[in-house]
Design a protein around this motif. Structure first.
Motif, short mmCIF file in Angstrom:
data_model
loop_
_atom_site.label_atom_id
_atom_site.label_comp_id
_atom_site.label_asym_id
_atom_site.label_seq_id
_atom_site.Cartn_x
_atom_site.Cartn_y
_atom_site.Cartn_z
N GLY A 129 0.84 -1.21 0.07
CA GLY A 129 -0.02 -0.05 0.01
C GLY A 129 1.04 1.22 0.05
O GLY A 129 2.08 1.05 0.05
N ALA A 160 -0.42 4.43 4.61
CA ALA A 160 -1.52 3.88 4.57
C ALA A 160 -1.95 3.25 5.94
O ALA A 160 -3.01 2.60 5.92
N PHE A 219 -3.66 -5.54 0.45
CA PHE A 219 -3.62 -4.22 0.06
C PHE A 219 -4.05 -3.41 0.93
O PHE A 219 -5.33 -3.25 1.13
N ASP A 267 -5.81 -0.24 1.52
CA ASP A 267 -6.27 1.06 0.65
C ASP A 267 -6.92 2.04 1.56
O ASP A 267 -7.81 2.03 2.34
N ARG A 268 -5.82 3.17 1.40
CA ARG A 268 -6.56 4.52 2.19
C ARG A 268 -6.71 5.58 1.12
O ARG A 268 -6.06 5.89 0.11
N HIS A 302 0.38 8.00 -6.37
CA HIS A 302 -0.96 7.12 -6.08
C HIS A 302 -1.48 6.76 -7.51
O HIS A 302 -2.02 5.60 -7.51
N TYR A 361 -1.44 2.72 -7.87
CA TYR A 361 -2.91 1.95 -7.63
C TYR A 361 -2.97 0.74 -8.56
O TYR A 361 -3.41 -0.17 -7.79
N TYR A 409 -0.96 -2.05 -6.86
CA TYR A 409 -1.43 -2.67 -5.68
C TYR A 409 -2.53 -3.55 -5.88
O TYR A 409 -2.71 -4.66 -5.25
N GLN A 410 -3.58 -3.09 -6.80
CA GLN A 410 -4.78 -4.00 -7.05
C GLN A 410 -4.11 -5.27 -7.82
O GLN A 410 -4.81 -6.42 -7.53
N VAL A 432 -8.32 -6.69 -0.72
CA VAL A 432 -8.30 -5.37 -0.54
C VAL A 432 -8.88 -5.10 0.63
O VAL A 432 -9.87 -5.17 0.86
N VAL A 449 -9.90 -1.75 3.29
CA VAL A 449 -9.97 -0.42 3.30
C VAL A 449 -9.53 0.17 4.68
O VAL A 449 -10.30 -0.37 5.64
#
Length: 427
Positions: A266, A270, A357, A359-360, A385, A389, A392-393, A399, A401
């Motif tokens: 991440g 994050a 991941f 995710d923020r 980012h 991004y 990361y995906q 994932v 959050v």
């Protein structure tokens, strides 16, 4: 000694752990199982003395034990190798549970060999059991490949020129085994009909061969299952009892849970480090931060590394550290935000780990940390980012959050981790 495993080098054996766990599940009291390393001279003395009730045999003695036996079962005779021996009033009887272990592996994953061409990589003791199973399953063609093109095996050059139409590949060689986890015995991309890869190597969890098959969307079966299955059949021989094969999946799930890493990826800030330390407390897995490992390896701070060697120099050290971390087990590993920029980092870390991941939202990320040279401004952070991004995906198995309640995020990760392991057992 009551029961045990003999071999030349047993430092990374899981046999004692598995045998002890089977005894616990089946409520067998006073089950003593030892690991006994023997050199050639010690092996001869050990076998002549016969001071055991039952033993497992591994490299390099699976064939060397045969002259000491009074009797062999059908599988051991057909294979010409023995991995299990019982002592009945001084008479030694040999068995081969590798046959049953590999057959279980094949059946549990619906690998259909009938009418197919199977390549077996390696021509050692495990090869004989695998070949016998392939014959049992009515494979049309069985081709053994070895660095030494002898004893019925062909060389790698002939394999690549004449057998790229193989349907199934089984690795029985030590290529890809810890600590040399970077290598695969073949390049799966060369094989045009390949539908399944099976690897009897069980450390790392996912060998490079199985990883490359997985990336190519080819069915892959890891070696841990065969190890547990043959141990189960050995236990039944030792204790003269039988029980359901469901214990194999149960122990496989436990061992994956105990050995598999959680790899956190991440953006900078994050929450990877905070979440990693919370997971350490919750799961009992030791926490490692790749940035801390980089600082320790370089003997200087990250800003100093960037100042002296630039980003390229930093990334080179990062990859070295990622490879080192990939060999660890049962850890929480937080990566630097840019670790995903180099595929090799993620390829290695996924051999023994599940990637999460964190995710923020970008407006919650910090853009003024002096220890993060590449995210020193809001504009730089936004550009970073945007670039990272999708990566990361791409590399995330899950994932999570992290915008509000961090305790809920941690619980979410734990649940996802366990769910992924359950899927791995059924895979």
């Amino acid at each position: 000694m009551k029961y045990g495993l003999i071999g030349e080098h047993l430092g990374h054996s899981f046999s004692k752990q598995i045998q002890t766990r089977i005894a616990e599940i089946e409520n067998v009291k006073d089950y003593d199982y030892q690991l006994v390393e023997l050199n050639k001279e010690e092996f001869k003395e050990f076998m002549e003395k016969k001071d055991f009730k039952g033993i497992n045999v591994t490299i390099p003695y699976k064939k060397d034990v045969i002259p000491y036996l009074d009797e062999m079962d059908g599988s051991a005779k057909a294979i010409g190798a023995v991995n299990t021996i019982i002592n009945v009033d001084g008479k030694l009887k040999g068995f081969n549970t590798d046959f049953g272990g590999f057959l279980y592996m094949v059946k549990a994953h619906n690998v259909h060999m009938e009418g197919k061409k199977v390549l077996i990589i390696g021509n050692g003791g495990a090869c004989a059991a695998v070949k016998a199973v392939c014959e049992h399953e009515k494979a049309k063609d069985i081709v053994i490949v070895s660095r030494s093109a002898d004893r019925g095996a062909i060389g790698y050059d002939e394999m690549y020129t004449s057998h790229l139409d193989a349907d199934i590949v089984v690795n029985t060689s030590p290529v890809g085994m810890f600590p040399n986890i970077a290598n695969a015995p073949i390049d799966v991309s060369w094989f045009h009909k390949l539908e399944c890869v099976l690897d009897v190597v069980y450390n790392p969890i996912l060998t490079r061969l199985c990883f490359e098959a997985q990336e190519a969307d080819i069915k892959r079966v890891i070696g841990l299952e065969m190890l547990i299955a043959q141990a189960k059949y050995t236990f039944e021989i030792f204790e003269n009892m039988s029980f359901d094969d469901s214990i194999i999946d149960e122990i496989k799930k436990e061992m994956l849970k105990d050995r598999c890493n959680i790899v956190l990826i991440g953006m900078p800030s994050a929450g990877k480090t905070t979440i990693g330390k919370m997971l350490e407390e919750k799961l009992g897995k030791e926490f490692f931060d790749l940035d801390d490992m980089i600082i320790a390896k370089a003997g200087k701070s990250i800003p100093e590394i960037f100042q002296e060697s630039g980003e390229a120099g930093f990334r080179a050290i990062e990859t070295e550290v990622a490879i080192e971390a990939s060999k660890m087990n049962n850890k929480i590993i937080a990566t630097g935000g840019g670790a995903i920029k180099h595929k090799v980092n993620m390829d290695f870390l996924r051999l023994n780990g599940i990637t999460i991941f964190i995710d923020r939202d970008i407006d919650k990320l910090i853009s003024s940390d002096p220890n993060r040279p590449l995210s020193s401004s809001k504009q730089a952070l936004q550009q970073m980012h945007k670039e990272r991004y999708p990566l990361y995906q791409k590399y995330a198995a899950y994932v999570a959050v992290n915008n509000a309640n961090i305790e809920e995020t941690v619980d979410d990760i734990v649940n996802a981790y366990h769910s992924i392991l359950i899927d791995a057992v059924a895979d």
